[in-house]
Design a protein around this motif. Structure first.
Motif, PDB file in Angstrom:
ATOM      1  N   ASP A  77       0.927  -1.309  -0.064  1.00  0.00           N
ATOM      2  CA  ASP A  77       0.011   0.085  -0.041  1.00  0.00           C
ATOM      3  C   ASP A  77       0.968   1.213   0.023  1.00  0.00           C
ATOM      4  O   ASP A  77       0.265   2.227  -0.586  1.00  0.00           O
ATOM      5  CB  ASP A  77      -1.077   0.102   1.255  1.00  0.00           C
ATOM      6  N   ALA A  78       2.041   1.294   0.534  1.00  0.00           N
ATOM      7  CA  ALA A  78       3.138   2.523   0.326  1.00  0.00           C
ATOM      8  C   ALA A  78       3.409   2.575  -1.085  1.00  0.00           C
ATOM      9  O   ALA A  78       3.788   3.821  -1.482  1.00  0.00           O
ATOM     10  CB  ALA A  78       4.145   2.077   1.390  1.00  0.00           C
ATOM     11  N   VAL A  79       3.579   1.541  -1.751  1.00  0.00           N
ATOM     12  CA  VAL A  79       3.979   1.472  -3.033  1.00  0.00           C
ATOM     13  C   VAL A  79       2.771   2.241  -3.749  1.00  0.00           C
ATOM     14  O   VAL A  79       2.956   3.265  -4.660  1.00  0.00           O
ATOM     15  CB  VAL A  79       4.172   0.283  -3.823  1.00  0.00           C
ATOM     16  N   VAL A  80       1.721   1.957  -3.715  1.00  0.00           N
ATOM     17  CA  VAL A  80       0.369   2.475  -4.207  1.00  0.00           C
ATOM     18  C   VAL A  80       0.440   4.163  -3.950  1.00  0.00           C
ATOM     19  O   VAL A  80       0.119   4.756  -4.880  1.00  0.00           O
ATOM     20  CB  VAL A  80      -0.799   2.078  -3.961  1.00  0.00           C
ATOM     21  N   GLU A  81       0.489   4.294  -2.721  1.00  0.00           N
ATOM     22  CA  GLU A  81       0.494   5.727  -2.472  1.00  0.00           C
ATOM     23  C   GLU A  81       1.736   6.522  -2.795  1.00  0.00           C
ATOM     24  O   GLU A  81       1.429   7.737  -3.406  1.00  0.00           O
ATOM     25  CB  GLU A  81       0.665   5.960  -1.003  1.00  0.00           C
ATOM     26  N   TYR A  82       2.891   5.916  -3.057  1.00  0.00           N
ATOM     27  CA  TYR A  82       4.078   6.858  -3.368  1.00  0.00           C
ATOM     28  C   TYR A  82       3.761   6.944  -5.013  1.00  0.00           C
ATOM     29  O   TYR A  82       4.250   8.024  -5.284  1.00  0.00           O
ATOM     30  CB  TYR A  82       5.215   5.701  -3.391  1.00  0.00           C
ATOM     31  N   VAL A  83       3.504   6.107  -5.622  1.00  0.00           N
ATOM     32  CA  VAL A  83       3.122   6.217  -7.189  1.00  0.00           C
ATOM     33  C   VAL A  83       2.167   7.108  -7.434  1.00  0.00           C
ATOM     34  O   VAL A  83       2.460   7.946  -8.090  1.00  0.00           O
ATOM     35  CB  VAL A  83       3.029   4.918  -8.006  1.00  0.00           C
ATOM     36  N   VAL A  84       0.805   7.011  -6.870  1.00  0.00           N
ATOM     37  CA  VAL A  84      -0.124   8.076  -7.011  1.00  0.00           C
ATOM     38  C   VAL A  84       0.257   9.731  -6.690  1.00  0.00           C
ATOM     39  O   VAL A  84       0.185  10.584  -7.475  1.00  0.00           O
ATOM     40  CB  VAL A  84      -1.129   7.611  -6.108  1.00  0.00           C
ATOM     41  N   ARG A  85       1.199   9.779  -5.491  1.00  0.00           N
ATOM     42  CA  ARG A  85       1.481  10.985  -5.086  1.00  0.00           C
ATOM     43  C   ARG A  85       2.594  11.546  -6.185  1.00  0.00           C
ATOM     44  O   ARG A  85       2.593  12.652  -6.562  1.00  0.00           O
ATOM     45  CB  ARG A  85       1.968  10.881  -3.674  1.00  0.00           C
ATOM     46  N   GLU A  86       3.452  10.757  -6.562  1.00  0.00           N
ATOM     47  CA  GLU A  86       4.539  11.217  -7.575  1.00  0.00           C
ATOM     48  C   GLU A  86       3.837  11.597  -8.950  1.00  0.00           C
ATOM     49  O   GLU A  86       4.372  12.568  -9.424  1.00  0.00           O
ATOM     50  CB  GLU A  86       5.691  10.132  -7.628  1.00  0.00           C
ATOM     51  N   GLN A  87       3.043  10.736  -9.147  1.00  0.00           N
ATOM     52  CA  GLN A  87       2.262  10.992 -10.498  1.00  0.00           C
ATOM     53  C   GLN A  87       1.650  12.192 -10.474  1.00  0.00           C
ATOM     54  O   GLN A  87       1.599  13.064 -11.471  1.00  0.00           O
ATOM     55  CB  GLN A  87       1.396   9.788 -10.920  1.00  0.00           C
ATOM     56  N   ARG A  88       0.845  12.647  -9.582  1.00  0.00           N
ATOM     57  CA  ARG A  88       0.074  13.722  -9.335  1.00  0.00           C
ATOM     58  C   ARG A  88       0.936  14.830  -9.330  1.00  0.00           C
ATOM     59  O   ARG A  88       0.668  15.990 -10.137  1.00  0.00           O
ATOM     60  CB  ARG A  88      -1.004  13.701  -7.974  1.00  0.00           C
ATOM     61  N   ALA A  89       2.057  15.062  -8.657  1.00  0.00           N
ATOM     62  CA  ALA A  89       2.945  16.125  -8.761  1.00  0.00           C
ATOM     63  C   ALA A  89       3.476  16.293 -10.226  1.00  0.00           C
ATOM     64  O   ALA A  89       3.388  17.421 -10.818  1.00  0.00           O
ATOM     65  CB  ALA A  89       4.210  15.891  -7.974  1.00  0.00           C
ATOM     66  N   MET A  90       3.598  15.189 -10.811  1.00  0.00           N
ATOM     67  CA  MET A  90       4.327  15.356 -12.065  1.00  0.00           C
ATOM     68  C   MET A  90       3.388  15.885 -13.320  1.00  0.00           C
ATOM     69  O   MET A  90       3.466  16.663 -14.055  1.00  0.00           O
ATOM     70  CB  MET A  90       4.853  13.988 -12.614  1.00  0.00           C
ATOM     71  N   PHE A  91       2.007  15.325 -13.027  1.00  0.00           N
ATOM     72  CA  PHE A  91       1.110  15.610 -13.924  1.00  0.00           C
ATOM     73  C   PHE A  91       0.688  17.171 -13.879  1.00  0.00           C
ATOM     74  O   PHE A  91       0.516  17.884 -14.650  1.00  0.00           O
ATOM     75  CB  PHE A  91      -0.241  14.815 -13.861  1.00  0.00           C
ATOM     76  N   ALA A  92       0.613  17.505 -12.742  1.00  0.00           N
ATOM     77  CA  ALA A  92       0.181  18.925 -12.147  1.00  0.00           C
ATOM     78  C   ALA A  92       1.126  19.845 -12.823  1.00  0.00           C
ATOM     79  O   ALA A  92       0.847  21.109 -13.264  1.00  0.00           O
ATOM     80  CB  ALA A  92       0.181  18.934 -10.549  1.00  0.00           C
ATOM     81  N   ALA A  93       2.449  19.641 -12.944  1.00  0.00           N
ATOM     82  CA  ALA A  93       3.526  20.462 -13.582  1.00  0.00           C
ATOM     83  C   ALA A  93       3.228  20.771 -14.967  1.00  0.00           C
ATOM     84  O   ALA A  93       3.875  21.542 -15.501  1.00  0.00           O
ATOM     85  CB  ALA A  93       4.945  19.954 -13.114  1.00  0.00           C
ATOM     86  N   HIS A  94       2.596  19.977 -15.743  1.00  0.00           N
ATOM     87  CA  HIS A  94       2.888  19.737 -17.134  1.00  0.00           C
ATOM     88  C   HIS A  94       1.333  19.565 -17.614  1.00  0.00           C
ATOM     89  O   HIS A  94       1.073  18.535 -18.223  1.00  0.00           O
ATOM     90  CB  HIS A  94       3.654  18.989 -17.724  1.00  0.00           C
ATOM     91  N   PRO A  95       0.150  20.117 -17.128  1.00  0.00           N
ATOM     92  CA  PRO A  95      -1.258  19.762 -17.605  1.00  0.00           C
ATOM     93  C   PRO A  95      -1.306  19.824 -19.065  1.00  0.00           C
ATOM     94  O   PRO A  95      -2.322  18.877 -19.451  1.00  0.00           O
ATOM     95  CB  PRO A  95      -2.364  20.747 -16.780  1.00  0.00           C
ATOM     96  N   LEU A  96      -0.892  20.771 -19.881  1.00  0.00           N
ATOM     97  CA  LEU A  96      -0.973  20.633 -21.384  1.00  0.00           C
ATOM     98  C   LEU A  96      -0.364  19.556 -22.054  1.00  0.00           C
ATOM     99  O   LEU A  96      -0.952  19.011 -23.086  1.00  0.00           O
ATOM    100  CB  LEU A  96      -0.650  21.892 -21.883  1.00  0.00           C
ATOM    101  N   VAL A  97       0.578  18.676 -21.352  1.00  0.00           N
ATOM    102  CA  VAL A  97       1.241  17.696 -21.894  1.00  0.00           C
ATOM    103  C   VAL A  97       0.338  16.294 -21.596  1.00  0.00           C
ATOM    104  O   VAL A  97       0.482  15.483 -22.715  1.00  0.00           O
ATOM    105  CB  VAL A  97       2.548  17.323 -21.134  1.00  0.00           C
TER     106      VAL A  97
END
Length: 212
Positions: A77-97
């Protein structure tokens, strides 16, 4: 007189130029990326097969910049949370991509690496093979939506003050504070649901084993 040297091209420079174009809301394509790099389209084609290949370079470059590498030794479950949080930060920085990324299959080795770690974690929790990809799709959709929400304007709803929504908006959080709270609650709900499902599947397996 020696000819001026052409800029040295590599996957990182190509991806960075493409990301900068899209982030700026400018037209994106092989010709546009070539112009941004100061080279001819034919020179660019010596390094990439076309627009789809550039999109995949962008995907890998964003993950590389974000340094999404699942640490060893985490619980599932820590893996799940890690991936989701990191993806969210990455996507938020580049919404048009994002619209470019979701329309293409994932082939980048680094990105596939953290998806594989996520799949392995879910399998270790006892999720059935046929459920794992569906769960990953749910997590992906949540991370994508949450990333876009973080890049949304401060005022998301302009509701009339005499409505239930208007009253809540007037006294509620706004901007990143609202988005962060919504995301944290979403992570909490997702993990609680996944843990419950994992326990139920494990209990079902134990009952089946006992009856054999």
């Amino acid at each position: 007189m020696p000819r001026p040297s052409s800029p040295i091209l590599n996957p990182e420079r190509i991806a960075d130029a493409a990301i900068d174009l899209v982030d700026a809301g400018k037209p994106f394509g092989v010709n546009a990326v070539a112009r941004a790099l100061g080279v001819t389209p034919s020179s660019l084609y010596n390094h990439v097969e076309g627009k789809d290949a550039i999109v995949e370079l962008m995907r890998g470059r964003l993950a590389e910049r974000a340094a999404i590498v699942v640490p060893d030794g985490l619980s599932w479950d820590a893996v799940v949370e890690y991936v989701v949080r990191e993806q969210r930060a990455m996507f938020a920085a580049h919404p048009l991509v994002l619209p470019l990324l979701v329309g293409k299959p994932v082939t980048d080795a680094g990105v596939l690496g953290y998806y594989d770690a996520l799949a392995a974690a879910l399998l270790s929790a006892g999720f059935a093979d046929e459920d794992v990809l569906v769960v990953i799709a749910v997590l992906d959709a949540f991370a994508l939506g949450s990333g876009l929400d973080l890049s949304a304007p401060n005022e998301v709803w302009r509701a009339a003050p005499n409505t239930a929504l208007g009253r809540l908006v007037a006294k509620g959080e706004a901007g990143a504070e609202r988005s962060d709270r919504a995301f944290d609650l979403g992570v909490e709900l997702l993990l609680a649901s996944l843990r419950a499902r994992a326990r139920a599947q494990s209990a079902g397996t134990e009952i089946l084993d006992a009856n054999l």
